[in-house]
Design a protein around this motif. Structure first.
Motif, mmCIF file in Angstrom:
data_model
loop_
_atom_site.group_PDB
_atom_site.id
_atom_site.type_symbol
_atom_site.label_atom_id
_atom_site.label_comp_id
_atom_site.label_asym_id
_atom_site.label_seq_id
_atom_site.Cartn_x
_atom_site.Cartn_y
_atom_site.Cartn_z
ATOM 1 N N ASP A 278 0.831 -1.210 0.000
ATOM 2 C CA ASP A 278 0.000 0.000 0.000
ATOM 3 C C ASP A 278 0.862 1.257 0.000
ATOM 4 O OD1 ASP A 278 -2.298 -1.511 -0.012
ATOM 5 O OD2 ASP A 278 -2.547 -1.469 2.172
ATOM 6 N N GLU A 279 1.946 1.240 0.745
ATOM 7 C CA GLU A 279 2.840 2.388 0.790
ATOM 8 C C GLU A 279 3.460 2.654 -0.587
ATOM 9 O OE1 GLU A 279 6.827 3.858 3.246
ATOM 10 O OE2 GLU A 279 5.694 2.105 3.910
ATOM 11 N N ALA A 280 3.870 1.585 -1.269
ATOM 12 C CA ALA A 280 4.451 1.733 -2.597
ATOM 13 C C ALA A 280 3.438 2.316 -3.576
ATOM 14 C CB ALA A 280 4.954 0.385 -3.102
ATOM 15 N N ALA A 281 2.174 1.903 -3.470
ATOM 16 C CA ALA A 281 1.145 2.396 -4.377
ATOM 17 C C ALA A 281 0.864 3.881 -4.177
ATOM 18 C CB ALA A 281 -0.142 1.589 -4.183
ATOM 19 N N ASP A 282 1.110 4.387 -2.963
ATOM 20 C CA ASP A 282 0.805 5.789 -2.651
ATOM 21 C C ASP A 282 1.948 6.739 -3.006
ATOM 22 O OD1 ASP A 282 -1.692 5.156 -1.701
ATOM 23 O OD2 ASP A 282 -1.045 4.966 0.388
ATOM 24 N N LEU A 283 3.164 6.224 -3.148
ATOM 25 C CA LEU A 283 4.305 7.102 -3.391
ATOM 26 C C LEU A 283 4.290 7.663 -4.814
ATOM 27 C CD1 LEU A 283 7.261 5.222 -1.643
ATOM 28 C CD2 LEU A 283 6.214 7.365 -0.947
ATOM 29 N N GLU A 284 4.617 8.931 -4.940
ATOM 30 C CA GLU A 284 4.774 9.590 -6.243
ATOM 31 C C GLU A 284 6.089 10.369 -6.210
ATOM 32 O OE1 GLU A 284 1.434 11.861 -7.526
ATOM 33 O OE2 GLU A 284 -0.025 10.342 -6.905
ATOM 34 N N PRO A 285 7.197 9.692 -6.460
ATOM 35 C CA PRO A 285 8.508 10.337 -6.311
ATOM 36 C C PRO A 285 8.775 11.345 -7.419
ATOM 37 C CG PRO A 285 8.775 8.174 -7.275
ATOM 38 C CD PRO A 285 7.318 8.296 -6.914
ATOM 39 N N GLU A 286 9.610 12.337 -7.116
ATOM 40 C CA GLU A 286 10.112 13.232 -8.151
ATOM 41 C C GLU A 286 11.053 12.434 -9.049
ATOM 42 O OE1 GLU A 286 9.357 16.250 -8.768
ATOM 43 O OE2 GLU A 286 8.235 16.899 -6.989
ATOM 44 N N MET A 287 10.881 12.608 -10.363
ATOM 45 C CA MET A 287 11.657 11.828 -11.322
ATOM 46 C C MET A 287 12.609 12.722 -12.112
ATOM 47 S SD MET A 287 10.611 8.687 -10.924
ATOM 48 C CE MET A 287 11.264 7.928 -12.414
ATOM 49 N N PRO A 288 13.785 12.222 -12.455
ATOM 50 C CA PRO A 288 14.736 13.007 -13.261
ATOM 51 C C PRO A 288 14.448 12.950 -14.758
ATOM 52 C CG PRO A 288 15.724 10.932 -12.643
ATOM 53 C CD PRO A 288 14.381 10.965 -11.963
ATOM 54 N N VAL A 289 13.385 12.234 -15.158
ATOM 55 C CA VAL A 289 12.987 12.155 -16.564
ATOM 56 C C VAL A 289 11.490 12.386 -16.644
ATOM 57 C CG1 VAL A 289 14.871 10.606 -17.218
ATOM 58 C CG2 VAL A 289 12.705 9.644 -16.400
ATOM 59 N N GLU A 290 10.958 12.448 -17.863
ATOM 60 C CA GLU A 290 9.552 12.766 -18.052
ATOM 61 C C GLU A 290 8.874 11.745 -18.945
ATOM 62 O OE1 GLU A 290 9.852 16.670 -19.771
ATOM 63 O OE2 GLU A 290 9.679 17.665 -17.825
ATOM 64 N N ASP A 291 7.535 11.890 -19.037
ATOM 65 C CA ASP A 291 6.710 11.144 -19.982
ATOM 66 C C ASP A 291 6.844 9.638 -19.777
ATOM 67 O OD1 ASP A 291 5.929 13.623 -21.048
ATOM 68 O OD2 ASP A 291 7.651 13.645 -22.393
ATOM 69 N N ARG A 292 6.919 8.869 -20.883
ATOM 70 C CA ARG A 292 6.906 7.413 -20.756
ATOM 71 C C ARG A 292 8.135 6.895 -20.013
ATOM 72 N NH1 ARG A 292 4.973 4.706 -25.853
ATOM 73 N NH2 ARG A 292 2.950 4.937 -24.830
ATOM 74 N N ALA A 293 9.278 7.563 -20.170
ATOM 75 C CA ALA A 293 10.462 7.132 -19.420
ATOM 76 C C ALA A 293 10.211 7.217 -17.930
ATOM 77 C CB ALA A 293 11.664 7.987 -19.815
ATOM 78 N N ALA A 294 9.512 8.270 -17.480
ATOM 79 C CA ALA A 294 9.186 8.402 -16.059
ATOM 80 C C ALA A 294 8.225 7.295 -15.624
ATOM 81 C CB ALA A 294 8.580 9.772 -15.789
ATOM 82 N N ASP A 295 7.236 6.989 -16.462
ATOM 83 C CA ASP A 295 6.308 5.894 -16.133
ATOM 84 C C ASP A 295 7.058 4.577 -15.977
ATOM 85 O OD1 ASP A 295 4.196 7.683 -16.370
ATOM 86 O OD2 ASP A 295 3.750 7.119 -18.451
ATOM 87 N N THR A 296 7.996 4.325 -16.867
ATOM 88 C CA THR A 296 8.730 3.063 -16.866
ATOM 89 C C THR A 296 9.658 2.947 -15.666
ATOM 90 O OG1 THR A 296 8.616 2.877 -19.277
ATOM 91 C CG2 THR A 296 10.407 1.691 -18.169
ATOM 92 N N TRP A 297 10.327 4.031 -15.312
ATOM 93 C CA TRP A 297 11.315 3.986 -14.240
ATOM 94 C C TRP A 297 10.720 4.220 -12.853
ATOM 95 C CZ3 TRP A 297 16.648 3.116 -14.024
ATOM 96 C CH2 TRP A 297 17.256 2.836 -15.256
ATOM 97 N N GLU A 298 9.507 4.712 -12.761
ATOM 98 C CA GLU A 298 8.945 5.048 -11.453
ATOM 99 C C GLU A 298 8.930 3.874 -10.471
ATOM 100 O OE1 GLU A 298 5.349 7.859 -10.265
ATOM 101 O OE2 GLU A 298 4.628 5.842 -10.763
ATOM 102 N N PRO A 299 8.522 2.645 -10.862
ATOM 103 C CA PRO A 299 8.579 1.541 -9.895
ATOM 104 C C PRO A 299 9.969 1.301 -9.338
ATOM 105 C CG PRO A 299 7.197 0.943 -11.761
ATOM 106 C CD PRO A 299 7.881 2.232 -12.125
ATOM 107 N N LEU A 300 11.003 1.449 -10.166
ATOM 108 C CA LEU A 300 12.368 1.229 -9.691
ATOM 109 C C LEU A 300 12.770 2.299 -8.686
ATOM 110 C CD1 LEU A 300 12.126 -0.373 -12.424
ATOM 111 C CD2 LEU A 300 14.578 0.017 -12.707
ATOM 112 N N VAL A 301 12.394 3.554 -8.945
ATOM 113 C CA VAL A 301 12.735 4.640 -8.033
ATOM 114 C C VAL A 301 11.968 4.489 -6.718
ATOM 115 C CG1 VAL A 301 12.577 7.143 -7.700
ATOM 116 C CG2 VAL A 301 13.382 6.221 -9.889
ATOM 117 N N ILE A 302 10.713 4.052 -6.779
ATOM 118 C CA ILE A 302 9.932 3.846 -5.549
ATOM 119 C C ILE A 302 10.562 2.748 -4.698
ATOM 120 C CG2 ILE A 302 7.725 3.007 -4.655
ATOM 121 C CD1 ILE A 302 6.351 4.506 -6.932
ATOM 122 N N VAL A 303 10.973 1.652 -5.319
ATOM 123 C CA VAL A 303 11.652 0.587 -4.568
ATOM 124 C C VAL A 303 12.895 1.143 -3.881
ATOM 125 C CG1 VAL A 303 12.988 -1.543 -4.814
ATOM 126 C CG2 VAL A 303 10.764 -1.335 -5.924
ATOM 127 N N ALA A 304 13.654 1.963 -4.604
ATOM 128 C CA ALA A 304 14.860 2.553 -4.023
ATOM 129 C C ALA A 304 14.519 3.450 -2.840
ATOM 130 C CB ALA A 304 15.605 3.352 -5.089
#
Length: 439
Positions: A278-304
């Motif tokens: 549930d905590e992972a689903a709620d996180l919306e981290p700031e990303m160093p990229v945008e658009d589809r690249a941000a969508d793709t990398w967001e799970p990895l950044v949240i895990v980190a």
């Protein structure tokens, strides 16, 4: 000797990204980076990767993000990273970090809005692609090997509540030629649709042919020689493998000896991750990229961010550098934005002239010995070829006035400005007024 990632066409400026989330406190903000943070606040260099000192690839910069308090997950990620490095030579430290985070993210798939693909590609055989897939099979959540598996069997194996992790080896036998790709169009559609939650395929089932929706959402790793279809690559964390050099050694993978330890690590990662769903689903981290690249990398950044320690910094560094590398690779590909990038270079070399005749533009494009245009087709790039390529970007030729006052068919610089900003921004970046910021 550690491999390095090639420089992009234009090195990005050092960026200071917003602070990452504090594990256990979604949305909380860290203090701003300070001089003390450059050494991690405790005298240790910020570039340390686990137990070893890992150098940042030449020509790149690490994200200036302070380390957070490490959780149990940080230790598990360090351990997983070390295990991956035992069996596989990665093209860069950032690629190793990315695969580590991708594996951990498979254990939290119900939390994600997007299911990143892992594209493990290389130019030839014996680059370690299949060996990496061997290790992934023993560490990801619910692996589903898809050797000679039909798309119908795959989407019937995907459950919405607990999706498996798809693993596709020798993907070049599926997409390697136009004929193969056409034959396997349904597989490509499945992989594209499954990148985003809520995308279904509808099939009729039973004797009464009742329409039924099947889920497609699942993380997937694909390994093969050469690039995968553009639509799959665009949804992937791309790992460009290469053959081991002399002196680079890895440990042989032996199922009986190595699988039990990998399974034990997999199970410990799953036990750590499961309560954080549930905590992972709620996180919306700031990303160093945008658009589809941000969508793709967001799970990895949240895990980190959930793991803490040095992993938030490593994740964002890997994200920024690897996405920039793929952007540069796309600009160099003739079927992508290469033609736009090379025309940009021609205009810069001509000291930002407002227009070029078609004949003059073709001459300069063919003169570049490192470009494909001199050998394009039977006699080099033609006016018709150029027109067809640029038509996809909404650019057409017209009458242009030359320096001697005559008119010829050609292209004006201002017609390219929007396309340059969108498709090749790292090649002599263009400012808001259309002027080059570098030459």
């Amino acid at each position: 000797m550690k491999p390095t990632t090639p420089d992009a066409n234009s090195a990005p400026a050092k960026a200071i990204w917003p602070a990452s989330a504090i594990p256990g406190q979604p949305g909380a903000h860290l203090r701003a980076p300070s001089a003390e943070d450059a050494t991690g606040g405790d005298g240790h260099d910020a570039g340390t990767h686990g137990p070893e000192q890992a150098a940042t690839p030449s020509g790149s910069e690490e994200m200036q993000i302070p380390d957070t308090e490490p959780t149990e997950g940080a230790g598990l990620l360090d351990e997983l990273r070390a295990q991956l490095a035992r069996f596989v030579i990665f093209p860069s430290e950032q690629a190793l970090d990315a695969v580590t985070l991708w594996v951990a993210a498979t254990h939290l798939q119900p939390a994600w809005q997007h299911a990143p693909r892992l594209a493990v590609v290389g130019p030839a055989k014996r680059c370690g692609k299949s060996r990496l897939l061997d290790v992934l099979t023993e560490t990801v959540h619910a692996p589903l090997l898809t050797i000679n598996t039909t798309p119908a069997a795959i989407f019937r194996s995907i459950t919405e509540e607990n999706p498996p992790t798809l693993l596709v080896d020798e993907a070049d036998t599926i997409f390697g030629t136009p004929k193969q790709a056409e034959k396997n169009e349904e597989m490509r559609g499945l992989l594209n649709a499954g990148h985003q939650r809520g995308r279904y395929v509808t099939r009729v089932v039973g004797n009464d042919h009742t329409p039924h929706q099947f889920a497609t959402f699942a993380m997937a790793a694909l390994a093969g020689i050469g690039d995968l279809p553009d639509t799959v690559m665009d949804r992937s964390v791309v790992i460009r493998m290469r053959r081991r050099a002399e002196g680079e050694k890895v440990k042989p993978f032996r199922s009986r000896r190595d699988i039990p330890a990998l399974h034990d690590l997999r199970d410990r990662i799953a036990r750590w991750a499961r309560p954080l769903l549930d905590e992972a689903a709620d996180l919306e981290p700031e990303m160093p990229v945008e658009d589809r690249a941000a969508d793709t990398w967001e799970p990895l950044v949240i895990v980190a961010d959930l793991a803490g320690g040095h992993w938030p910094r490593l994740a964002r560094t890997a994200c920024a550098q690897m996405v920039a590398g793929e952007v540069a690779a796309e600009e160099d590909h003739p079927s992508g934005a290469r033609i736009l990038a090379d025309i940009r270079r021609v205009f810069v070399a001509q000291r930002e002239g407002d227009s070029l005749s078609t004949e003059e533009l073709l001459h300069h494009l063919r003169q570049d010995v490192e470009s494909p245009w001199a050998e394009w087709g039977r006699s080099g790039l033609t006016a018709r070829d150029l027109s067809a390529m640029l038509r996809d970007y909404g650019i057409k030729s017209g009458n242009v006035r030359m320096a001697d006052g005559t008119q010829r068919k050609g292209y004006t610089r201002n017609k390219f400005l929007d396309a340059w900003r969108r498709y090749c921004p790292t090649v002599h970046p263009v400012d808001a007024d259309g002027a080059s910021t570098g030459g």
